[in-house]
Write an enzyme that holds these catalytic residues in place. Structure first.
Site, PDB file in Angstrom:
ATOM      1  N   LYS A 177      -7.256  13.137  31.999  1.00  0.00           N
ATOM      2  CA  LYS A 177      -7.711  12.520  33.248  1.00  0.00           C
ATOM      3  C   LYS A 177      -6.621  12.694  34.301  1.00  0.00           C
ATOM      4  O   LYS A 177      -5.549  12.093  34.204  1.00  0.00           O
ATOM      5  CB  LYS A 177      -7.982  11.030  33.070  1.00  0.00           C
ATOM      6  N   SER A 231       3.536   5.558  37.296  1.00  0.00           N
ATOM      7  CA  SER A 231       4.440   4.478  37.701  1.00  0.00           C
ATOM      8  C   SER A 231       4.812   3.593  36.507  1.00  0.00           C
ATOM      9  O   SER A 231       4.051   3.482  35.536  1.00  0.00           O
ATOM     10  CB  SER A 231       3.770   3.625  38.774  1.00  0.00           C
ATOM     11  N   GLU A 252       6.237   8.462  30.648  1.00  0.00           N
ATOM     12  CA  GLU A 252       7.234   9.027  31.579  1.00  0.00           C
ATOM     13  C   GLU A 252       6.984   8.363  32.919  1.00  0.00           C
ATOM     14  O   GLU A 252       5.920   8.551  33.519  1.00  0.00           O
ATOM     15  CB  GLU A 252       7.073  10.550  31.704  1.00  0.00           C
ATOM     16  N   CYS A 286       9.592  12.216  40.719  1.00  0.00           N
ATOM     17  CA  CYS A 286      10.210  11.179  39.896  1.00  0.00           C
ATOM     18  C   CYS A 286      11.712  11.400  39.825  1.00  0.00           C
ATOM     19  O   CYS A 286      12.482  10.461  39.644  1.00  0.00           O
ATOM     20  CB  CYS A 286       9.612  11.194  38.500  1.00  0.00           C
ATOM     21  N   GLU A 387      12.066   2.289  43.553  1.00  0.00           N
ATOM     22  CA  GLU A 387      11.544   3.638  43.819  1.00  0.00           C
ATOM     23  C   GLU A 387      10.660   3.596  45.069  1.00  0.00           C
ATOM     24  O   GLU A 387       9.713   2.811  45.136  1.00  0.00           O
ATOM     25  CB  GLU A 387      10.711   4.111  42.615  1.00  0.00           C
TER      26      GLU A 387
HETATM   27  P1  NAD Z   1       0.151   5.809  38.891  1.00  0.00           P
HETATM   28  O1  NAD Z   1       0.835   5.023  37.846  1.00  0.00           O
HETATM   29  O2  NAD Z   1      -0.471   5.092  40.005  1.00  0.00           O
HETATM   30  O3  NAD Z   1      -1.021   6.694  38.220  1.00  0.00           O
HETATM   31  C1  NAD Z   1      -0.782   7.616  37.183  1.00  0.00           C
HETATM   32  C2  NAD Z   1      -2.086   7.888  36.458  1.00  0.00           C
HETATM   33  O4  NAD Z   1      -2.488   6.697  35.776  1.00  0.00           O
HETATM   34  C3  NAD Z   1      -3.257   8.247  37.369  1.00  0.00           C
HETATM   35  O5  NAD Z   1      -4.060   9.236  36.749  1.00  0.00           O
HETATM   36  C4  NAD Z   1      -4.017   6.928  37.475  1.00  0.00           C
HETATM   37  O6  NAD Z   1      -5.376   7.102  37.793  1.00  0.00           O
HETATM   38  C5  NAD Z   1      -3.849   6.384  36.079  1.00  0.00           C
HETATM   39  N1  NAD Z   1      -4.020   4.934  35.924  1.00  0.00           N
HETATM   40  C6  NAD Z   1      -3.926   3.969  36.872  1.00  0.00           C
HETATM   41  N2  NAD Z   1      -4.140   2.748  36.317  1.00  0.00           N
HETATM   42  C7  NAD Z   1      -4.371   2.952  34.996  1.00  0.00           C
HETATM   43  C8  NAD Z   1      -4.629   2.084  33.899  1.00  0.00           C
HETATM   44  N3  NAD Z   1      -4.697   0.762  34.047  1.00  0.00           N
HETATM   45  N4  NAD Z   1      -4.795   2.628  32.666  1.00  0.00           N
HETATM   46  C9  NAD Z   1      -4.690   3.951  32.482  1.00  0.00           C
HETATM   47  N5  NAD Z   1      -4.454   4.832  33.496  1.00  0.00           N
HETATM   48  C10 NAD Z   1      -4.287   4.333  34.739  1.00  0.00           C
HETATM   49  O7  NAD Z   1       1.214   6.904  39.391  1.00  0.00           O
HETATM   50  P2  NAD Z   1       1.068   7.967  40.568  1.00  0.00           P
HETATM   51  O8  NAD Z   1       1.073   7.241  41.876  1.00  0.00           O
HETATM   52  O9  NAD Z   1      -0.057   8.902  40.297  1.00  0.00           O
HETATM   53  O10 NAD Z   1       2.417   8.816  40.410  1.00  0.00           O
HETATM   54  C11 NAD Z   1       3.637   8.406  40.948  1.00  0.00           C
HETATM   55  C12 NAD Z   1       4.519   7.794  39.880  1.00  0.00           C
HETATM   56  O11 NAD Z   1       4.652   8.688  38.795  1.00  0.00           O
HETATM   57  C13 NAD Z   1       5.936   7.530  40.360  1.00  0.00           C
HETATM   58  O12 NAD Z   1       6.368   6.274  39.894  1.00  0.00           O
HETATM   59  C14 NAD Z   1       6.754   8.637  39.703  1.00  0.00           C
HETATM   60  O13 NAD Z   1       8.109   8.351  39.512  1.00  0.00           O
HETATM   61  C15 NAD Z   1       6.016   8.795  38.426  1.00  0.00           C
HETATM   62  N6  NAD Z   1       6.289  10.108  37.833  1.00  0.00           N
HETATM   63  C16 NAD Z   1       7.089  10.162  36.726  1.00  0.00           C
HETATM   64  C17 NAD Z   1       7.400  11.375  36.151  1.00  0.00           C
HETATM   65  C18 NAD Z   1       8.269  11.452  34.922  1.00  0.00           C
HETATM   66  O14 NAD Z   1       8.193  12.447  34.207  1.00  0.00           O
HETATM   67  N7  NAD Z   1       9.105  10.447  34.634  1.00  0.00           N
HETATM   68  C19 NAD Z   1       6.900  12.557  36.705  1.00  0.00           C
HETATM   69  C20 NAD Z   1       6.096  12.465  37.846  1.00  0.00           C
HETATM   70  C21 NAD Z   1       5.785  11.231  38.392  1.00  0.00           C
END
Ligand code: NAD
Length: 496
Positions: A177, A231, A252, A286, A387
């Protein structure tokens, strides 16, 4: 005007609409009036169908010889090479980062796909001796089952490939997804695997919200493995959802990464690194270098050069080759950045450049923000601890390497850190003492390569690593095997 293209889910070898009959818009963040496409607003039944398909396909995929699985990946990698430019342009349209960077994103998927394809002829286990005579011992990798993969928007093809390719080569099947801001790039990755001949049901794509689709994917009893990137806030919920049935769970999450600039550093090189690390991908990585700790002896010189370079950055639509910084992903992210800039000012940090939304002329239709630098920051300020995920860098003066390390480690995250110095002793001291999963010397905090483990410590990750052979450890179970060829009962620890 031609009607917008409608993109479907991929379930059990077919492109199918969601049972909900609903779709959502994928919009270009550089131009809100440009609709990239309509994607399926999937529901729980779609997730159920996809997991069932993956469960059925697992029976044959798990026993398909790994080199054969690798052949599918090799074909997919060559197709990605052919399609690189098209996929990069489409990625710039759906998420905004500049073409040079979206080419890099597709390249990372190519690298990962080739790398994992090659693992099909390795997947090494180990042999060892036995404490008993005429007994052979080894441990081998076994696939685990159905994987749910949930990904963010900032690396919309690279991150899915980090999960999909090791999962497949180890013999698992999956449902992915993507984030709702960037479903097209994951769609393109899945389309490529389909064209490469991945068997029916092995790879399934379901688009839709985190709340509806993401939750259903991570709680399902038939799912054995969950890999999530996003996140820290959502990652915590995912971990809780997985805990009940003890799923393998790889998280991650966020970062607050630091560049430490020592007084003996090559300052121009450090400025190059801070610009690329802080404003590449509009700060939405990230691993973004969102903090820079600078030794007081070179602080003013560094800040002067850094601010001059940041002011000169060209912000705009990432398809324009002259543009260096694209838009933010969406209105919410823009608001978050605006809020943090206000917080920084209220906390007493010195706004050195930027700090404003760009909204006139060409910027009118997009979510653009000027590259922003705060100076004279204190490590305890919220802009130095939380962040932001935007083009905002906090520069913190420091007195010594020891203080820089303390500042660097003084946050809840532990993803990436870097030092600029010409002194090898200092470089090694920092390497030893920084509590991050990734560390760079004389380079910024961004720029991972696919054959090295990727991930963070503390509230960035839960101890697993993506990429490299470490990813195989997450997507397979170890099975210890004892073969007794003595033709008699031999009891370990007893028949000594
Ligand atoms: P997000 O947490 O809002 O969403 C990530 C994914 O989770 C999306 O597909 C979202 O639809 C899904 N999601 C949301 N709520 C959920 C739930 N309750 N259950 C299951 N899935 C759910 O993050 P984002 O805004 O898409 O990305 C930005 C974040 O990602 C930043 O915090 C960044 O640091 C992090 N990030 C980390 C890495 C790493 O490898 N450490 C890499 C890239 C991004």
């Amino acid at each position: 005007m031609a009607p917008p293209r409608v993109f479907k889910n991929y379930i059990n070898g077919e492109w199918v609409p969601s049972g909900s009959g609903l779709t959502f818009d994928n919009i270009n963040p550089a131009n809100q009036s440009e609709l990239v496409g309509l994607f399926q607003k999937s529901n729980r039944q779609d997730v159920e169908n996809a997991i069932q398909a993956a469960k059925d396909a697992y029976k044959t995929w798990r026993v398909t010889p790994a080199p054969k699985r690798g052949e599918v990946l090799f074909r997919a990698a060559s197709l990605l090479v052919e399609r690189k430019e098209t996929y990069a342009e489409q990625m710039t349209c759906e998420m905004g980062k500049i073409l040079e960077e979206t080419r890099g994103d597709v390249q990372e998927a190519i690298d990962m796909t080739y790398y994992m394809a090659g693992e099909g002829r390795r997947l090494f286990g180990q042999t060892t001796t036995s404490e008993l005579p005429n007994k052979f011992c080894m441990w081998v990798r076994s696939p685990i089952g159905v994987c749910s993969l949930v990904t963010p928007w900032n690396f919309p093809m690279a991150i899915p490939s980090w999960k999909v390719m090791p999962a497949l080569i180890c013999g698992n099947t999956l449902v992915i997804k993507p984030a709702s801001d960037t479903p097209l790039s994951t769609y393109n990755l899945v389309q490529t695997l389909v064209d490469a001949g991945v068997p029916r049901g092995v790879v399934n794509l379901v688009t839709g919200s985190g709340f509806e689709v993401g939750t259903a994917l991570v709680v399902h009893d038939d799912v054995r493995v969950v890999s999530f990137t996003g996140s820290t806030e959502v990652g915590r919920k995912v971990a809780e959802a997985c805990a009940g049935s003890f799923k393998h769970c790889c998280l991650e999450m966020g970062g607050k990464n630091i560049i430490m600039v020592m007084e003996d550093a090559n300052l121009d090189l450090a400025v190059d690194g801070a610009i690329w690390g802080g404003f590449g991908t509009t700060g939405q990585r990230c691993t973004a270098s969102s903090r820079v700790a600078v030794h007081k002896d070179v602080y003013h010189e560094f800040v002067e050069k850094f601010v001059a370079r940041a002011r000169a950055l060209k912000v705009g639509n990432g398809l324009d080759p002259a543009v260096q910084v694209g838009p933010l992903i969406n209105e919410n992210q823009l608001k978050t950045v605006e809020e943090y800039v206000e917080i920084g000012k209220d906390e007493g940090a010195k706004l050195l450049c930027g700090g404003e939304r760009l909204a006139d002329g060409d910027y009118d239709a997009g979510w653009f923000y000027s590259p922003t630098i705060f100076g004279d920051c204190k490590p305890e300020m919220r802009i130095c601890r939380e962040e932001i995920f935007g083009p905002v860098v906090s520069v913190i003066p420091c007195e010594s390497l020891e203080e820089a390390i303390e500042i660097g480690n003084g946050v809840v995250y532990g993803l990436s850190s870097s030092i600029y110095t010409r002194n090898v002793n200092r470089a090694f001291q920092a390497m030893r003492d920084m509590e991050t999963g990734i560390f760079y010397v004389n380079a910024p905090t961004i720029g991972a390569e696919t054959h090295l483990p990727f991930g963070g410590t503390k509230q960035t990750g839960n101890g697993h690593r993506e990429a490299a052979t470490t990813a195989l450890d997450f997507y397979s179970d170890w099975k210890s095997v004892y073969v007794d060829y003595s033709d008699k009962l031999q009891r370990a620890q007893i028949d000594t």
